[in-house]
Write an enzyme that holds these catalytic residues in place. Structure first.
Site, mmCIF file in Angstrom:
data_model
loop_
_atom_site.group_PDB
_atom_site.id
_atom_site.type_symbol
_atom_site.label_atom_id
_atom_site.label_comp_id
_atom_site.label_asym_id
_atom_site.label_seq_id
_atom_site.Cartn_x
_atom_site.Cartn_y
_atom_site.Cartn_z
ATOM 1 N N ASP A 87 0.824 -1.209 0.000
ATOM 2 C CA ASP A 87 0.000 0.000 0.000
ATOM 3 C C ASP A 87 0.854 1.253 0.000
ATOM 4 O O ASP A 87 2.024 1.242 0.383
ATOM 5 C CB ASP A 87 -0.950 0.010 1.202
ATOM 6 C CG ASP A 87 -0.226 0.096 2.539
ATOM 7 O OD1 ASP A 87 0.768 -0.621 2.712
ATOM 8 O OD2 ASP A 87 -0.657 0.876 3.416
ATOM 9 N N GLU A 182 0.154 -1.363 5.583
ATOM 10 C CA GLU A 182 1.189 -0.961 6.534
ATOM 11 C C GLU A 182 1.083 0.515 6.874
ATOM 12 O O GLU A 182 1.316 0.918 8.019
ATOM 13 C CB GLU A 182 2.567 -1.281 5.946
ATOM 14 C CG GLU A 182 3.733 -1.109 6.926
ATOM 15 C CD GLU A 182 4.378 0.279 6.904
ATOM 16 O OE1 GLU A 182 5.276 0.533 7.728
ATOM 17 O OE2 GLU A 182 3.959 1.128 6.075
#
Length: 417
Positions: A87, A182
């Site tokens: 991400d 994350e």
């Protein structure tokens, strides 16, 4: 030992492909992954792993990607994993990223074409002075680049391809783990550690060339809710206590010359409001609290509550709740019990011809939480700079050194076992 070479420019090709896939995570989404588009990159990574011969590569329902590079040595070795996240930050758009390669950088200002107001200057980015002659990748000016952490993804993928093509390079079993979310603090929430089957690992999510980070912030999150008294504003005298104004007063009472991100550095912690919303009757603010020791972290939380109580004493009809939750803890406490993990990481960096820089990080990685889940996990440089911003950049040559470092780590563990 064979040496990695990016002869066909496969490293930057992988990175650019990943950067173009929008994988922005969403802290307000309850799902895992928080955005389904992260799985688009996950599927691409699985396909590439299968193509290079990692036959067990898969993505689970939560968007985690796993794969195994089998051992090719007769020695019994610990199982190592390498981890990066898919991400990108919610802080800056990751949609329609247009990576640009600036060949053989010569120290000039990098004016980004889609918004010429966005200029990357050496005066503002000190590490650029070490990049003369290197190839710099940026976005085009309207988005972040996504080097955080797609540089790490590309580097691990390149190392995996190298191992599969070079069976003469001896190593133990190597696991690959690519995580979602994350950037919003959920990177290992649903990681299947049994499926991963590793003993320890390394996140590839650091900044400057040569850095290895064995210490992070310890982190808490806080939610403050103010319950005020609402009434018609035309008849409010002596009655109304606005939750919005009370919350604003709390924020204004907190220190401005210390305990803030903009006034601290190195080992100094902070209390940082990251969002707020509300009405007259009820208002809420979210905080992140950071420091390098649990004692100081707890003291910051206590200070926040004392500040709230001080303000609330002026508003007897109103009330509040303050909830503080642990997010992650300083991984140094775990890593100090396993010194070889960091020592071999330092040696691997130096074998790549780079000066190793053992340091702390004013942030956290998936490795912070993995370390406390039983998998000690320092953080290795990926070469990403100015992350979470439109000025984000990465050097191809730094990425090449990261690939070589990953390869060296696996080789050193095989040699020393």
């Amino acid at each position: 030992m064979s040496t990695y070479s990016n002869f066909n420019k496969t490293l930057e090709a992988r990175f650019i492909k990943y950067a173009k896939i929008d994988t922005q995570s969403d802290p307000n989404s309850p799902t895992c992954p928080s955005t389904s588009k992260q799985k688009n990159l996950g599927r691409e990574l699985v396909q590439e792993l299968l193509e290079i011969g990692v036959s067990d590569a898969e993505m689970d329902e939560n968007g985690y990607v796993y794969g195994t590079i089998p051992s090719n040595t007769h020695k019994e070795l610990p199982v190592i994993f390498f981890c990066s996240h898919m991400d990108t930050s919610p802080d800056c758009s990751g949609e329609n990223v247009k990576p640009i390669i600036h060949d053989k950088y010569q120290g000039q200002d990098l004016v980004l074409p889609d918004d010429p107001k966005i200029v990357i200057r050496m005066a503002d980015h000190k590490d650029l002075k070490h990049q003369i002659g290197n190839d710099i990748i940026t976005a085009s000016g309207t988005t972040l680049l996504g080097a955080d952490n797609k540089a790490g993804l590309a580097e691990i993928m390149e190392a995996a391809a190298f191992f599969m093509k070079n069976p003469d390079v001896k190593h133990g079993t190597i696991k690959v783990l690519f995580t979602p979310d994350e950037e919003i603090g959920r990177g290992v929430d649903k990681a299947d550690l049994k499926k991963l089957g590793a003993d320890f690992g390394y996140t590839i999510d650091g900044e400057t060339l040569g850095s290895i980070e064995d210490e992070t912030f310890s982190a808490d999150g806080a939610t403050l809710k103010i319950y005020g008294v609402s009434t018609h504003p035309g008849f409010a005298k002596g009655k109304m206590e606005s939750a919005i104004k009370i919350l604003a007063e709390v924020l204004d009472t907190l220190p401005k010359d210390r305990l803030t991100p903009e006034t601290t550095h190195q080992k100094e912690g902070f209390i940082h409001p990251v969002s707020m919303h509300g009405q007259v009757e009820e208002a809420e603010a979210q905080f992140i609290i950071r420091d390098f020791t649990n004692e100081k972290l707890a003291a910051h939380g206590q200070f926040l509550e004392e500040t709230v109580k001080q303000v609330m004493a002026k508003y007897p009809k109103s009330s509040y709740t303050l909830e503080i939750k642990a997010q992650y803890r300083n991984m140094k406490e775990v890593l100090d019990q396993h010194p070889k993990i960091v020592q071999y990481g330092i040696e691997a960096i130096e074998r790549a011809g780079v000066v190793a820089k053992q340091q702390s990080i004013r942030g956290g990685t998936d490795g912070s939480r993995l370390s406390y889940m039983g998998l000690p996990c320092p953080n290795i440089f990926a070469g990403e700079h100015a992350f979470h911003s439109k000025q984000e950049w990465v050097s191809v040559q730094d990425m090449e050194k990261a690939v070589q470092t990953i390869i060296n780590i696996a080789c050193i563990w095989e040699e020393r076992s």
